[in-house]
Design an enzyme around this catalytic site. Structure first.
Site, PDB file in Angstrom:
ATOM      1  N   ARG A  78       0.833  -1.206   0.000  1.00  0.00           N
ATOM      2  CA  ARG A  78       0.000   0.000   0.000  1.00  0.00           C
ATOM      3  C   ARG A  78       0.868   1.256   0.000  1.00  0.00           C
ATOM      4  O   ARG A  78       0.579   2.235  -0.686  1.00  0.00           O
ATOM      5  CB  ARG A  78      -0.945   0.011   1.208  1.00  0.00           C
ATOM      6  N   HIS A 130      -8.305   8.018  11.183  1.00  0.00           N
ATOM      7  CA  HIS A 130      -7.872   6.615  11.138  1.00  0.00           C
ATOM      8  C   HIS A 130      -6.357   6.470  11.072  1.00  0.00           C
ATOM      9  O   HIS A 130      -5.859   5.433  10.642  1.00  0.00           O
ATOM     10  CB  HIS A 130      -8.550   5.909   9.956  1.00  0.00           C
ATOM     11  N   CYS A 138       5.483   1.964  18.313  1.00  0.00           N
ATOM     12  CA  CYS A 138       5.852   0.767  19.056  1.00  0.00           C
ATOM     13  C   CYS A 138       4.935   0.717  20.272  1.00  0.00           C
ATOM     14  O   CYS A 138       4.936   1.631  21.093  1.00  0.00           O
ATOM     15  CB  CYS A 138       7.314   0.835  19.492  1.00  0.00           C
ATOM     16  N   THR A 197     -17.249   9.457   0.981  1.00  0.00           N
ATOM     17  CA  THR A 197     -17.241   8.406   2.005  1.00  0.00           C
ATOM     18  C   THR A 197     -18.547   7.624   1.960  1.00  0.00           C
ATOM     19  O   THR A 197     -19.621   8.200   1.749  1.00  0.00           O
ATOM     20  CB  THR A 197     -16.999   8.964   3.426  1.00  0.00           C
ATOM     21  N   SER A 198     -18.428   6.314   2.174  1.00  0.00           N
ATOM     22  CA  SER A 198     -19.623   5.452   2.132  1.00  0.00           C
ATOM     23  C   SER A 198     -20.444   5.592   3.404  1.00  0.00           C
ATOM     24  O   SER A 198     -21.568   5.095   3.467  1.00  0.00           O
ATOM     25  CB  SER A 198     -19.203   3.993   1.938  1.00  0.00           C
ATOM     26  N   ASN A 222     -20.727  12.731  -3.576  1.00  0.00           N
ATOM     27  CA  ASN A 222     -20.448  11.305  -3.748  1.00  0.00           C
ATOM     28  C   ASN A 222     -20.964  10.883  -5.119  1.00  0.00           C
ATOM     29  O   ASN A 222     -21.809  11.558  -5.699  1.00  0.00           O
ATOM     30  CB  ASN A 222     -21.152  10.486  -2.649  1.00  0.00           C
ATOM     31  N   ALA A 240     -15.640  13.670  -7.164  1.00  0.00           N
ATOM     32  CA  ALA A 240     -15.241  14.649  -6.147  1.00  0.00           C
ATOM     33  C   ALA A 240     -14.489  15.825  -6.763  1.00  0.00           C
ATOM     34  O   ALA A 240     -14.810  16.992  -6.482  1.00  0.00           O
ATOM     35  CB  ALA A 240     -14.381  13.965  -5.086  1.00  0.00           C
TER      36      ALA A 240
HETATM   37  P1  OAD Z   1     -15.317   3.454   1.063  1.00  0.00           P
HETATM   38  O1  OAD Z   1     -14.515   2.663   0.097  1.00  0.00           O
HETATM   39  O2  OAD Z   1     -16.144   2.705   2.022  1.00  0.00           O
HETATM   40  O3  OAD Z   1     -16.294   4.434   0.261  1.00  0.00           O
HETATM   41  C1  OAD Z   1     -15.831   5.255  -0.767  1.00  0.00           C
HETATM   42  C2  OAD Z   1     -16.978   6.152  -1.203  1.00  0.00           C
HETATM   43  O4  OAD Z   1     -16.476   7.035  -2.178  1.00  0.00           O
HETATM   44  C3  OAD Z   1     -18.173   5.423  -1.839  1.00  0.00           C
HETATM   45  O5  OAD Z   1     -19.368   5.919  -1.264  1.00  0.00           O
HETATM   46  C4  OAD Z   1     -18.085   5.791  -3.315  1.00  0.00           C
HETATM   47  O6  OAD Z   1     -19.365   5.921  -3.914  1.00  0.00           O
HETATM   48  C5  OAD Z   1     -17.390   7.137  -3.258  1.00  0.00           C
HETATM   49  N1  OAD Z   1     -16.585   7.477  -4.431  1.00  0.00           N
HETATM   50  C6  OAD Z   1     -15.776   6.669  -5.159  1.00  0.00           C
HETATM   51  N2  OAD Z   1     -15.145   7.353  -6.107  1.00  0.00           N
HETATM   52  C7  OAD Z   1     -15.554   8.647  -6.011  1.00  0.00           C
HETATM   53  C8  OAD Z   1     -15.255   9.851  -6.719  1.00  0.00           C
HETATM   54  N3  OAD Z   1     -14.399   9.897  -7.724  1.00  0.00           N
HETATM   55  N4  OAD Z   1     -15.872  10.977  -6.305  1.00  0.00           N
HETATM   56  C9  OAD Z   1     -16.765  10.970  -5.271  1.00  0.00           C
HETATM   57  N5  OAD Z   1     -17.076   9.869  -4.575  1.00  0.00           N
HETATM   58  C10 OAD Z   1     -16.482   8.721  -4.932  1.00  0.00           C
HETATM   59  O7  OAD Z   1     -14.313   4.471   1.780  1.00  0.00           O
HETATM   60  P2  OAD Z   1     -14.476   5.234   3.188  1.00  0.00           P
HETATM   61  O8  OAD Z   1     -15.868   5.679   3.408  1.00  0.00           O
HETATM   62  O9  OAD Z   1     -13.405   6.241   3.253  1.00  0.00           O
HETATM   63  O10 OAD Z   1     -10.486   2.472   7.376  1.00  0.00           O
HETATM   64  O11 OAD Z   1     -14.143   4.067   4.199  1.00  0.00           O
HETATM   65  C11 OAD Z   1     -14.128   4.313   5.584  1.00  0.00           C
HETATM   66  C12 OAD Z   1     -13.042   3.499   6.247  1.00  0.00           C
HETATM   67  O12 OAD Z   1     -13.206   2.121   5.923  1.00  0.00           O
HETATM   68  C13 OAD Z   1     -11.648   3.837   5.767  1.00  0.00           C
HETATM   69  O13 OAD Z   1     -11.083   4.918   6.462  1.00  0.00           O
HETATM   70  C14 OAD Z   1     -10.872   2.572   6.007  1.00  0.00           C
HETATM   71  C15 OAD Z   1     -11.914   1.534   5.642  1.00  0.00           C
HETATM   72  O14 OAD Z   1     -11.801   0.304   6.278  1.00  0.00           O
HETATM   73  C16 OAD Z   1      -9.159   2.475   7.669  1.00  0.00           C
HETATM   74  O15 OAD Z   1      -8.301   2.627   6.865  1.00  0.00           O
HETATM   75  C17 OAD Z   1      -8.860   2.310   9.087  1.00  0.00           C
END
Ligand code: OAD
Length: 255
Positions: A78, A130, A138, A197-198, A222, A240
């Site tokens: 990553r 996060h 550590c 964000t989802s 979104n 976005a």
């Molecule tokens: P997700 O992968 O769950 O959601 C991504 C969101 O972005 C979805 O709702 C998509 O529809 C939207 N999306 C994708 N491409 C886009 C674009 N070009 N423009 C606008 N929207 C777009 O990601 P997060 O909500 O960030 O935890 O996930 C939350 C957490 O779950 C993360 O922080 C991570 C994960 O497990 C850790 O890393 C600890």
């Protein structure tokens, strides 16, 4: 003022967008969708990280205790992928708003560091809910430090224990001081803009409710609806970077 679609079918809809220049304490609440256009896969949905990998094997303390080398191999991959990516226009618009309005706060669930890389010198507050892919810690001697090596090396601390990524993995609690900073910003903001964000990972997903309960304007950007969509005053469907560029362009110049 809801469910505006981008590109806007009629130019008059542009005028319905909250003008970013009118607000002084904007909170941008961001997720993986913001970095998707930089080439970093999101977590959920087709092509998402968790469709490819089981978090139980790579992203929780139990996995790390069982096999720290496998967990580090996953995070090194990553790190290499993220290091090869650059901030996109979405990050740049947010950084520019923050440059012009130093009370703007970014609260991000992203661990990729792209907000910081987009920030114009000095930058404003960026609350990493996060943690960060670029910090290690550590848990034995409590050392925490920035580390941008790819692959991360050495994997052990001077005290002999394995270092771990300073990321909030599944089943980890969020850091109390970090939550406090996010809560304070949401209690003081005059506009909330959530981007990419989802809204399914808690407790992060419920933080925007703080701004909503205060009645300040709220905008969700979104590609698609989320479980929180009905609670936003304005929902903008589109990429976005494009929606944020449009919002920035729609701002009225200062008199
Ligand atoms: P997700 O992968 O769950 O959601 C991504 C969101 O972005 C979805 O709702 C998509 O529809 C939207 N999306 C994708 N491409 C886009 C674009 N070009 N423009 C606008 N929207 C777009 O990601 P997060 O909500 O960030 O935890 O996930 C939350 C957490 O779950 C993360 O922080 C991570 C994960 O497990 C850790 O890393 C600890």
């Amino acid at each position: 003022m809801r469910n505006l679609r981008y590109p806007f079918p009629v130019p008059s809809e542009l005028s319905k967008l909250p003008s970013l220049d009118r607000y002084r304490r904007i909170v941008f609440f961001t997720g993986a969708g913001l970095s998707a256009e930089s080439g970093i896969p999101t977590y959920r949905g087709a092509g998402g990280l968790w469709a490819q990998y089981r978090y139980e094997d790579y992203a929780c303390q139990r996995a790390f205790d069982r096999d720290p080398r496998a967990v580090w191999d996953f995070h090194d991959k990553r790190r290499a992928a993220v290091a090869a990516c650059s901030p996109n226009d979405g990050h740049r618009v947010i950084a520019e708003v923050q440059r012009r309005g130093p009370e703007t706060v970014v609260i991000t669930q992203n661990i990729d560091g792209l907000h910081q890389r987009a920030a114009v010198s000095g930058g404003g507050p960026i609350v990493e809910l996060h943690g960060s892919l670029w910090r290690v810690r550590c848990d034995r001697c409590k050392t925490v430090r920035q580390d941008e090596s790819v692959p991360m090396s050495p994997r052990t601390c001077a005290c002999g224990a394995f270092l771990r990524p300073d990321i909030v993995w599944f089943e980890d609690p969020l850091d109390g001081r970090t939550i406090r900073r996010a809560t304070d910003a949401l209690e003081a903001c005059d506009l909330l803009v959530s981007v990419g964000t989802s809204a399914v990972v808690y407790p992060a997903a419920e933080l925007p409710r703080i701004a909503m309960s205060r009645g300040v304007p709220t905008v969700e950007v979104n590609l698609e609806d989320t479980p929180m969509t009905p609670l936003y005053a304005v929902t903008l469907r589109g990429k976005a970077s494009e929606v944020l560029r449009t919002m920035a362009g729609a701002t009225t110049p200062a008199p």
